[in-house]
Design a protein around this motif. Structure first.
Motif, PDB file in Angstrom:
ATOM      1  N   GLU A 170       0.171   5.537 -13.963  1.00 18.96           N
ATOM      2  CA  GLU A 170      -0.670   4.790 -13.035  1.00 18.96           C
ATOM      3  C   GLU A 170      -2.068   4.531 -13.600  1.00 18.96           C
ATOM      4  OE1 GLU A 170      -0.585   7.025  -9.376  1.00 18.96           O
ATOM      5  OE2 GLU A 170       1.498   6.434  -8.956  1.00 18.96           O
ATOM      6  N   ASN A 171      -2.290   4.901 -14.851  1.00 20.14           N
ATOM      7  CA  ASN A 171      -3.608   4.749 -15.458  1.00 20.14           C
ATOM      8  C   ASN A 171      -4.035   3.281 -15.530  1.00 20.14           C
ATOM      9  OD1 ASN A 171      -5.979   5.516 -17.041  1.00 20.14           O
ATOM     10  ND2 ASN A 171      -4.905   4.476 -18.704  1.00 20.14           N
ATOM     11  N   THR A 172      -5.268   3.020 -15.128  1.00 23.23           N
ATOM     12  CA  THR A 172      -5.840   1.674 -15.248  1.00 23.23           C
ATOM     13  C   THR A 172      -7.109   1.682 -16.101  1.00 23.23           C
ATOM     14  OG1 THR A 172      -7.082   1.974 -13.188  1.00 23.23           O
ATOM     15  CG2 THR A 172      -4.922   0.889 -13.024  1.00 23.23           C
ATOM     16  N   LYS A 173      -7.543   2.858 -16.504  1.00 22.17           N
ATOM     17  CA  LYS A 173      -8.745   2.959 -17.327  1.00 22.17           C
ATOM     18  C   LYS A 173      -8.432   2.477 -18.745  1.00 22.17           C
ATOM     19  CE  LYS A 173     -12.263   6.243 -18.895  1.00 22.17           C
ATOM     20  NZ  LYS A 173     -12.717   7.639 -18.798  1.00 22.17           N
ATOM     21  N   ASN A 174      -9.321   1.657 -19.286  1.00 26.16           N
ATOM     22  CA  ASN A 174      -9.146   1.161 -20.648  1.00 26.16           C
ATOM     23  C   ASN A 174      -9.814   2.148 -21.609  1.00 26.16           C
ATOM     24  OD1 ASN A 174      -8.868  -0.195 -23.043  1.00 26.16           O
ATOM     25  ND2 ASN A 174     -10.023  -2.001 -22.412  1.00 26.16           N
TER      26      ASN A 174
END
Length: 188
Positions: A170-174
């Protein structure tokens, strides 16, 4: 008096079983594994992001560098965790690390020592994260307690990795932003 002898006999038998198991099983070993639909590079970045540690490691509070350079082989940190409402500290030493592939640590505390390895293997756009843990009790009582705790320790590691899997997927951090190219002002 006869019942007292039986009771003492049962207690003695239970003590022999308890301490005998500690002598026969001085350490426990268990593995856990999950597969995530992300690259090993991203899975590693999410796993090692200090802000994420309390999200996937049950009871994790903080780390405090004791010696060495943070997150490098040979570095030593105090790791603070909460267990049953009480804060405990264990010393973590990184014994091996290969970016995006392997992290091996030794945890030391009064009650027990643990060797912990975490492997990241990428294949076909998926990454398998596998952990291997060997735990040894410090002293006969601790060895005996540890010998009975393998199931609960395995279950906790399975739960931690399941939460980590969800966190990674679910990671959305770049974690790998592209560098911005600066353009020169054009003179006319």
């Amino acid at each position: 008096m006869k019942y007292l002898k039986y009771l003492l006999g049962v207690i003695l038998l239970l003590l022999i079983i308890f301490f005998g198991r500690g002598l026969l099983t001085p350490s426990i070993y268990y593995e856990s594994e999950v597969a995530v639909k992300k690259s090993a590079k991203e899975a590693w970045a999410v796993m090692s992001d200090e802000a994420n540690l309390p999200k996937w490691i049950k009871g994790f509070k903080r780390t405090e560098l004791v010696s060495g350079t943070e997150n490098t082989i040979g570095s030593v940190s105090n790791v603070y965790v909460e267990e049953g409402g009480e804060e405990m500290v264990m010393q973590e030493t990184i014994i091996n690390s290969k970016l995006n592939e392997l992290l091996a640590m030794k945890f030391t505390m009064d009650f027990m020592d643990m060797d912990y390895e975490m492997y990241f293997t990428e294949e076909g756009g998926k990454t398998t994260i596998k952990t291997k843990s060997t735990t040894v009790g410090n002293g006969l009582f601790a060895k005996s307690m540890i010998s009975f705790m393998q199931g609960s320790m395995q279950a906790q590691e399975d739960e931690n990795l399941t939460i980590l899997k969800k966190l990674i997927e679910e990671n959305t951090k770049n974690y790998f932003p592209e560098p911005k190219l600066e353009t020169a002002d054009v003179m006319e």
